[in-house]
Write a protein that holds these residues in place. Structure first.
Motif, PDB file in Angstrom:
ATOM      1  N   VAL A 306       0.818  -1.209   0.000  1.00 52.18           N
ATOM      2  CA  VAL A 306       0.000   0.000   0.000  1.00 52.18           C
ATOM      3  C   VAL A 306       0.858   1.267   0.000  1.00 52.18           C
ATOM      4  O   VAL A 306       0.606   2.215  -0.751  1.00 52.18           O
ATOM      5  CB  VAL A 306      -0.962   0.010   1.209  1.00 52.18           C
ATOM      6  N   ASP A 307       1.897   1.293   0.816  1.00 49.78           N
ATOM      7  CA  ASP A 307       2.703   2.503   0.940  1.00 49.78           C
ATOM      8  C   ASP A 307       3.582   2.744  -0.281  1.00 49.78           C
ATOM      9  O   ASP A 307       3.774   3.885  -0.716  1.00 49.78           O
ATOM     10  CB  ASP A 307       3.579   2.432   2.196  1.00 49.78           C
ATOM     11  N   ARG A 308       4.126   1.658  -0.848  1.00 45.55           N
ATOM     12  CA  ARG A 308       5.072   1.811  -1.959  1.00 45.55           C
ATOM     13  C   ARG A 308       4.430   1.629  -3.327  1.00 45.55           C
ATOM     14  O   ARG A 308       5.053   1.918  -4.354  1.00 45.55           O
ATOM     15  CB  ARG A 308       6.197   0.790  -1.805  1.00 45.55           C
ATOM     16  N   ASN A 309       3.211   1.074  -3.357  1.00 43.59           N
ATOM     17  CA  ASN A 309       2.510   0.808  -4.613  1.00 43.59           C
ATOM     18  C   ASN A 309       3.329  -0.104  -5.530  1.00 43.59           C
ATOM     19  O   ASN A 309       3.375   0.081  -6.740  1.00 43.59           O
ATOM     20  CB  ASN A 309       2.164   2.118  -5.345  1.00 43.59           C
ATOM     21  N   THR A 310       3.987  -1.083  -4.940  1.00 45.35           N
ATOM     22  CA  THR A 310       4.759  -2.064  -5.704  1.00 45.35           C
ATOM     23  C   THR A 310       4.274  -3.463  -5.356  1.00 45.35           C
ATOM     24  O   THR A 310       3.810  -3.735  -4.249  1.00 45.35           O
ATOM     25  CB  THR A 310       6.259  -1.967  -5.387  1.00 45.35           C
ATOM     26  N   LEU A 311       4.391  -4.388  -6.328  1.00 47.99           N
ATOM     27  CA  LEU A 311       3.975  -5.763  -6.110  1.00 47.99           C
ATOM     28  C   LEU A 311       4.975  -6.482  -5.228  1.00 47.99           C
ATOM     29  O   LEU A 311       6.188  -6.288  -5.352  1.00 47.99           O
ATOM     30  CB  LEU A 311       3.844  -6.496  -7.446  1.00 47.99           C
ATOM     31  N   ALA A 312       4.462  -7.330  -4.346  1.00 51.61           N
ATOM     32  CA  ALA A 312       5.342  -8.085  -3.457  1.00 51.61           C
ATOM     33  C   ALA A 312       4.658  -9.376  -3.037  1.00 51.61           C
ATOM     34  O   ALA A 312       3.426  -9.472  -2.989  1.00 51.61           O
ATOM     35  CB  ALA A 312       5.684  -7.258  -2.217  1.00 51.61           C
ATOM     36  N   SER A 313       5.470 -10.392  -2.754  1.00 57.12           N
ATOM     37  CA  SER A 313       4.980 -11.634  -2.167  1.00 57.12           C
ATOM     38  C   SER A 313       5.394 -11.649  -0.701  1.00 57.12           C
ATOM     39  O   SER A 313       6.557 -11.377  -0.377  1.00 57.12           O
ATOM     40  CB  SER A 313       5.555 -12.847  -2.896  1.00 57.12           C
ATOM     41  N   VAL A 314       4.464 -11.968   0.170  1.00 48.94           N
ATOM     42  CA  VAL A 314       4.707 -11.907   1.609  1.00 48.94           C
ATOM     43  C   VAL A 314       4.368 -13.249   2.236  1.00 48.94           C
ATOM     44  O   VAL A 314       3.311 -13.829   1.945  1.00 48.94           O
ATOM     45  CB  VAL A 314       3.851 -10.804   2.265  1.00 48.94           C
ATOM     46  N   ARG A 315       5.252 -13.747   3.078  1.00 52.38           N
ATOM     47  CA  ARG A 315       4.977 -14.976   3.811  1.00 52.38           C
ATOM     48  C   ARG A 315       4.197 -14.624   5.078  1.00 52.38           C
ATOM     49  O   ARG A 315       4.604 -13.764   5.857  1.00 52.38           O
ATOM     50  CB  ARG A 315       6.282 -15.703   4.157  1.00 52.38           C
ATOM     51  N   LEU A 316       3.083 -15.325   5.303  1.00 51.64           N
ATOM     52  CA  LEU A 316       2.222 -15.040   6.446  1.00 51.64           C
ATOM     53  C   LEU A 316       2.534 -15.912   7.650  1.00 51.64           C
ATOM     54  O   LEU A 316       2.317 -15.507   8.781  1.00 51.64           O
ATOM     55  CB  LEU A 316       0.753 -15.255   6.050  1.00 51.64           C
ATOM     56  N   ALA A 317       3.019 -17.130   7.394  1.00 48.13           N
ATOM     57  CA  ALA A 317       3.225 -18.099   8.468  1.00 48.13           C
ATOM     58  C   ALA A 317       4.701 -18.189   8.836  1.00 48.13           C
ATOM     59  O   ALA A 317       5.579 -17.816   8.040  1.00 48.13           O
ATOM     60  CB  ALA A 317       2.725 -19.473   8.023  1.00 48.13           C
ATOM     61  N   PRO A 318       5.012 -18.714  10.018  1.00 45.07           N
ATOM     62  CA  PRO A 318       6.410 -18.964  10.365  1.00 45.07           C
ATOM     63  C   PRO A 318       7.074 -19.844   9.305  1.00 45.07           C
ATOM     64  O   PRO A 318       6.416 -20.675   8.668  1.00 45.07           O
ATOM     65  CB  PRO A 318       6.318 -19.700  11.704  1.00 45.07           C
ATOM     66  N   LYS A 319       8.370 -19.683   9.124  1.00 45.45           N
ATOM     67  CA  LYS A 319       9.074 -20.368   8.040  1.00 45.45           C
ATOM     68  C   LYS A 319       9.007 -21.886   8.160  1.00 45.45           C
ATOM     69  O   LYS A 319       9.155 -22.617   7.170  1.00 45.45           O
ATOM     70  CB  LYS A 319      10.532 -19.919   7.986  1.00 45.45           C
ATOM     71  N   GLU A 320       8.750 -22.391   9.364  1.00 42.59           N
ATOM     72  CA  GLU A 320       8.695 -23.835   9.551  1.00 42.59           C
ATOM     73  C   GLU A 320       7.428 -24.459   8.941  1.00 42.59           C
ATOM     74  O   GLU A 320       7.421 -25.640   8.585  1.00 42.59           O
ATOM     75  CB  GLU A 320       8.731 -24.178  11.054  1.00 42.59           C
ATOM     76  N   ILE A 321       6.358 -23.663   8.820  1.00 40.41           N
ATOM     77  CA  ILE A 321       5.085 -24.198   8.346  1.00 40.41           C
ATOM     78  C   ILE A 321       5.198 -24.557   6.865  1.00 40.41           C
ATOM     79  O   ILE A 321       5.470 -23.717   6.019  1.00 40.41           O
ATOM     80  CB  ILE A 321       3.945 -23.180   8.545  1.00 40.41           C
ATOM     81  N   GLY A 322       5.013 -25.833   6.579  1.00 35.08           N
ATOM     82  CA  GLY A 322       5.110 -26.316   5.206  1.00 35.08           C
ATOM     83  C   GLY A 322       6.499 -26.745   4.810  1.00 35.08           C
ATOM     84  O   GLY A 322       6.684 -27.353   3.750  1.00 35.08           O
ATOM     85  N   ASN A 323       7.491 -26.421   5.630  1.00 39.94           N
ATOM     86  CA  ASN A 323       8.879 -26.797   5.330  1.00 39.94           C
ATOM     87  C   ASN A 323       9.443 -27.820   6.311  1.00 39.94           C
ATOM     88  O   ASN A 323      10.533 -28.347   6.095  1.00 39.94           O
ATOM     89  CB  ASN A 323       9.776 -25.549   5.339  1.00 39.94           C
ATOM     90  N   ASP A 324       8.722 -28.059   7.375  1.00 41.83           N
ATOM     91  CA  ASP A 324       9.173 -28.960   8.438  1.00 41.83           C
ATOM     92  C   ASP A 324       8.138 -30.066   8.583  1.00 41.83           C
ATOM     93  O   ASP A 324       6.937 -29.775   8.705  1.00 41.83           O
ATOM     94  CB  ASP A 324       9.299 -28.153   9.744  1.00 41.83           C
ATOM     95  N   PRO A 325       8.553 -31.354   8.580  1.00 47.48           N
ATOM     96  CA  PRO A 325       7.582 -32.459   8.713  1.00 47.48           C
ATOM     97  C   PRO A 325       6.729 -32.364   9.969  1.00 47.48           C
ATOM     98  O   PRO A 325       5.647 -32.953  10.039  1.00 47.48           O
ATOM     99  CB  PRO A 325       8.478 -33.704   8.756  1.00 47.48           C
ATOM    100  N   LEU A 326       7.187 -31.617  10.943  1.00 41.48           N
ATOM    101  CA  LEU A 326       6.426 -31.447  12.174  1.00 41.48           C
ATOM    102  C   LEU A 326       5.273 -30.464  12.005  1.00 41.48           C
ATOM    103  O   LEU A 326       4.297 -30.498  12.757  1.00 41.48           O
ATOM    104  CB  LEU A 326       7.366 -30.963  13.293  1.00 41.48           C
TER     105      LEU A 326
END
Length: 367
Positions: A306-326
């Motif tokens: 919103v502030d920069r008016n540029t496209l970006a991808s943002v991770r919402l969850a902790p980095k372990e979610i989806g990357n760690d079998p736990l």
């Protein structure tokens, strides 16, 4: 009306739906491999649109290739059909369209194969308008007959995901039915689910309603029950990626919860789709393959800062979610709504409803 696919003199361009609504970007499809990637990565989505792109890419390939023998031609066609089907297996339209191309290949006539491949795309708009008209007229009659609206009154309706021109070759299926209600002067307001995690509602359905100036309201997925229980909407309509002969329907994840709430509060729930969405080999929905999408799609979001008016991808969850079998992610692309929760299945050939208190809908009567 606009289309997700442009096809002119065997050049294919598609709207990159991953960039909408912030950017309107076209992708050139120059090979069958390009088509497979676009379908698999969801640069294009919607069962009818997938079928159209797949067969157009075969037409393009055949047009651009000189064959030294019939065997080479047929080998190319069969290999292409086998390969393209693996891009996204849940939508039956893709398999039906590719089977039609295989059938045309039995003629061993290159032009006949090309013609059939193009026909899948070119017939889509007229087909969509017929089913949309069938659905709109059935819903008006049903609501007036049961006293849910006054005669001549307007209807507010909820839909899930995106089933408009971006999901088809034009006009749409369930979205087309809403458009038809609007054209008839019978639409009060269209409500549409955000449809996480890819936000097809927020990004794509919203984009189409804005383009067509149709009054609309975005609904958080978790607020669907609240909306329906409030009496704000008088009906729900959705598309379909695969319909079994008994009416069980696979569609975008979140469809079944809308059907459950519609059933609980006694409002019509309609499925609007082409005949190609009916799997004639399935008696019920129990064996419909459900695509599991990558964890990344559920833990990231793409949009404009919103502030920069540029496209970006943002991770919402902790980095372990989806990357760690736990810490895993459950991210199915579709769910299966049982026919007992569906009021009517609408095809371009007519409307099928449950008879004699049956929990099934005889979809075969429309084939």
């Amino acid at each position: 009306m606009f289309s997700s696919i442009e096809f002119d003199n065997f050049a294919i361009h598609i709207i990159d739906q991953l960039k909408l609504p912030n950017e309107l970007v076209y992708i050139d499809i120059a090979s069958i491999q390009d088509a497979w990637l676009a379908i698999n990565r969801m640069n294009i989505r919607g069962a009818p649109a997938l079928a159209s792109l797949a067969t157009l890419s075969i037409a393009q390939k055949l047009h651009n290739t000189e064959y030294s023998s019939t065997d080479n031609l047929l080998s190319d066609v069969n290999d292409a059909c086998d390969y393209l089907y693996t891009a996204r297996p849940t939508a039956v339209n893709l398999g039906v369209a590719l089977d039609q191309v295989r059938q045309a290949a039995k003629t061993a006539d290159k032009q006949a194969i090309i013609d059939q491949a193009i026909l899948v795309w070119s017939e889509d708009v007229s087909r969509n308008k017929r089913m949309s008209d069938n659905g709109a007229n059935w819903l008006i009659d049903e609501l007036e007959k049961k006293g849910k609206i006054e005669k001549g009154g307007k209807i507010s309706i909820l839909t899930v995901c995106n089933t408009g021109s971006l999901a088809t070759s034009g006009y749409g299926t369930a979205f087309g039915m809403i458009t038809r209600l609007h054209e008839l002067g019978r639409l009060e307001r269209a409500y549409y689910a955000a449809t996480t995690p890819y936000y097809q509602g927020t990004r794509l359905t919203a984009f189409e309603f804005v383009q067509l100036s149709i009054p609309s309201c975005l609904v958080c997925d978790t607020a669907i029950g609240s909306l329906i229980s409030s009496g704000t909407v008088q009906a729900v309509t959705v598309g379909a990626d695969r319909i079994a002969l008994n009416g069980d329907t696979a569609n975008k994840i979140g469809t079944m919860q809308a059907a459950l709430f519609a059933n609980a509060y006694d409002i019509p729930f309609t499925v609007v789709a082409p005949r190609a969405s009916v799997d004639r080999n399935l008696q019920n929905g129990q064996s419909i393959p459900i695509e599991q999408r990558p964890a990344k799609e559920a833990v990231t979001v793409r949009g404009v800062e919103v502030d920069r008016n540029t496209l970006a991808s943002v991770r919402l969850a902790p980095k372990e979610i989806g990357n760690d079998p736990l810490h895993t992610v459950y991210n199915p692309g579709f769910d299966v709504t049982p026919a007992r929760l569906i009021s009517a299945v609408v095809l371009e050939t007519g409307v099928a409803v449950a008879r004699n208190n049956s929990s099934d809908i005889d979809v075969s009567s429309l084939l």
